[in-house]
Write an enzyme that holds these catalytic residues in place. Structure first.
Site, PDB file in Angstrom:
ATOM      1  N   LYS A   1     -38.485  93.079  23.776  1.00  0.00           N
ATOM      2  CA  LYS A   1     -39.614  92.210  24.106  1.00  0.00           C
ATOM      3  C   LYS A   1     -40.963  92.823  23.764  1.00  0.00           C
ATOM      4  O   LYS A   1     -41.169  94.019  23.924  1.00  0.00           O
ATOM      5  CB  LYS A   1     -39.585  91.866  25.595  1.00  0.00           C
ATOM      6  CG  LYS A   1     -38.409  90.994  26.016  1.00  0.00           C
ATOM      7  CD  LYS A   1     -38.525  90.644  27.489  1.00  0.00           C
ATOM      8  CE  LYS A   1     -37.402  89.720  27.929  1.00  0.00           C
ATOM      9  NZ  LYS A   1     -37.532  89.364  29.365  1.00  0.00           N
TER      10      LYS A   1
ATOM     11  N   GLY B   1     -34.028 106.276  23.867  1.00  0.00           N
ATOM     12  CA  GLY B   1     -33.116 105.153  23.732  1.00  0.00           C
ATOM     13  C   GLY B   1     -32.294 105.113  22.461  1.00  0.00           C
ATOM     14  O   GLY B   1     -31.763 106.110  21.991  1.00  0.00           O
TER      15      GLY B   1
ATOM     16  N   GLY C   1     -38.697 106.472  29.028  1.00  0.00           N
ATOM     17  CA  GLY C   1     -39.779 105.837  29.771  1.00  0.00           C
ATOM     18  C   GLY C   1     -41.057 106.646  29.754  1.00  0.00           C
ATOM     19  O   GLY C   1     -42.153 106.103  29.601  1.00  0.00           O
TER      20      GLY C   1
ATOM     21  N   ARG D   1     -29.310 116.868  27.748  1.00  0.00           N
ATOM     22  CA  ARG D   1     -30.382 117.151  28.705  1.00  0.00           C
ATOM     23  C   ARG D   1     -30.156 118.470  29.440  1.00  0.00           C
ATOM     24  O   ARG D   1     -31.124 119.114  29.865  1.00  0.00           O
ATOM     25  CB  ARG D   1     -30.516 115.993  29.698  1.00  0.00           C
ATOM     26  CG  ARG D   1     -31.153 114.758  29.068  1.00  0.00           C
ATOM     27  CD  ARG D   1     -31.337 113.646  30.048  1.00  0.00           C
ATOM     28  NE  ARG D   1     -32.147 112.575  29.470  1.00  0.00           N
ATOM     29  CZ  ARG D   1     -32.456 111.445  30.096  1.00  0.00           C
ATOM     30  NH1 ARG D   1     -32.025 111.248  31.326  1.00  0.00           N
ATOM     31  NH2 ARG D   1     -33.189 110.536  29.513  1.00  0.00           N
TER      32      ARG D   1
END
Length: 425
Positions: free
Chosen positions: A223, A382, A405, A36
């Site tokens: 999920k 991720g 996100g 980053r």
């Protein structure tokens, strides 16, 4: 998403404040991955090479409030005293980042004690032409993430007094209306994107809204609830959608399969049924795993020496006393066949419990398949990113997003406040 970028600004003599995403992984104060930081270098160097009066950088590092509460709860359970100030100062200060950035730039980077306050203001006043200053962790200030607009504006206004131009190169926080990512633009007229931000917007926007076809989405993760918006949005845009990871077992349940002890998002079984029907109605190919690697227990956190039993079974034959943890070889081959002719692929989420080597093969197989595609491959955050890095295949991907996100919310079709607040061309 036609936003101005740093190339549209004359920085000569201008005071510049730039929001970057230097939320890097640390272990014992040592940076484990500086991706980053290096990703922001083109923008930082561009500004510095165009004669600004000075450049101020802002970033968060971790979540001090959340981590502090965890440590406090742990201390209270053990009956030990808890020093709140020492904990925050020790774990979340920007010093390791400043040290690494100085090395990469080949010039000293100063570190302010805070984002606001008399001492920081004095440091800013003393900056000489071409100096670069990093403000301390933005999340040491409650105003940064406050839900109270007035509190955010208080911090944003304080930050705005340091600068004439605002640059946002922190895509990873663009989905949050924080003081340093969005509210600050209310007080600085010139607010533009950095090169990293522009690149993220370009690839994600084009991939989703103007894809070369066939367009395939690969979705994994735990999920269904985490991906409801993404599935709904992409189902109207893709030619094929591949479902893997823990969320696949909820789709199996929707098809009436026995899933044993596999992860189940019980509240969204009906949603999964609806999505299967909608995909069929829209002519979108929805692919689910045809075989599954199952185990008798979850592999993470097992007591030392405890044996793990695992095998591969057809997806409709998961034993009642076992749980699915990865896609099988037949599925990996099926998914790879679907991907090989794709011209645009968006991938978000692993195919299994990637943290354990025994159940990482499916995720790695997807990474290998994408590396061979002659088209646009966009990797969104991720474990998907971890997989391509682990295989050394990062250079084979068209774009690897720095914002998990933010990229997820973009794929859902949501507005990103940190992007919307920037000047239009």
């Amino acid at each position: 998403m036609n936003k101005k970028n740093v190339s549209d600004v004359n920085f000569n003599g201008q005071r510049v404040i730039m929001r970057v995403d230097f939320n890097v992984p640390l272990k014992d104060g040592v940076i484990q991955d500086d991706t980053r930081i290096t990703a922001a270098l083109p923008t930082i160097k561009y500004v510095l090479n165009n004669s600004p009066k000075y450049l101020i950088l802002t970033s968060h590092l971790g979540d001090p409030k959340k981590d502090m509460q965890k440590a406090k709860d742990k201390a209270e359970k053990s009956g030990k005293p808890f020093d709140e100030k020492k904990y925050i100062d020790g774990k979340h200060k920007m010093f390791p980042v400043v040290k690494r950035l100085s090395e990469l730039l080949g010039k000293p980077v100063k570190l302010a004690p805070a984002c606001m306050g008399a001492e920081t203001e004095a440091m800013v006043k003393e900056l000489k032409d071409g100096d670069i200053l990093m403000l301390e962790n933005t999340r040491f200030h409650k105003e940064e993430t406050s839900k109270d607009a007035a509190e955010r504006e208080k911090m944003a206004k304080a930050l705005s007094l340091y600068a004439d131009v605002y640059v946002n190169d922190a895509f990873g926080t663009a989905h949050r209306p924080h003081a340093s990512t969005e509210t600050i633009t209310k007080f600085i007229k010139t607010a533009v994107a950095g090169y990293l931000m522009e690149k993220e917007i370009k690839f994600l926007y084009n991939a989703v809204n103007n894809p070369e076809r066939p367009f395939v989405a690969v979705l994994g993760g735990a999920k269904v609830a985490d991906k409801i918006g993404v599935i709904k949005n992409l189902l109207t845009k893709v030619n094929s959608i591949i479902i893997g990871g823990g969320m696949a077992y909820t789709f199996f349940k929707a098809k009436g399969y026995e899933i044993g002890k596999s992860l189940l998002d019980a509240d969204n079984v009906e949603f999964a049924k609806t999505m299967i029907d909608e995909a069929k109605a829209k002519g979108v190919k929805l692919l689910l795993p045809v075989d599954t690697v199952v185990a008798d227990k979850f592999p993470i956190g097992l007591p030392q020496g405890e044996k793990l039993t695992f095998k591969t079974v057809d997806s409709d034959k998961i034993p009642a006393d076992m749980q699915g943890l990865d896609i099988g070889e037949k599925t990996a081959s099926l998914f790879a066949d679907e991907l090989k002719n794709a011209k645009t692929v968006v991938w978000n989420g692993p195919m299994g419990v990637f943290e354990a080597d025994e159940f990482a093969k499916g995720t790695l197989a997807i990474a290998k398949a994408l590396a061979e595609i002659k088209g646009t491959t966009v990797i969104g955050g991720g474990d998907s990113v971890s997989a391509v890095k682990k295989l050394g295949l990062s250079g084979k991907m068209t774009h690897i997003s720095t914002g998990g996100g933010a990229s997820l919310e973009f794929l859902e079709g949501k507005d990103l406040p940190g992007v919307s607040a920037l000047n239009n061309k």
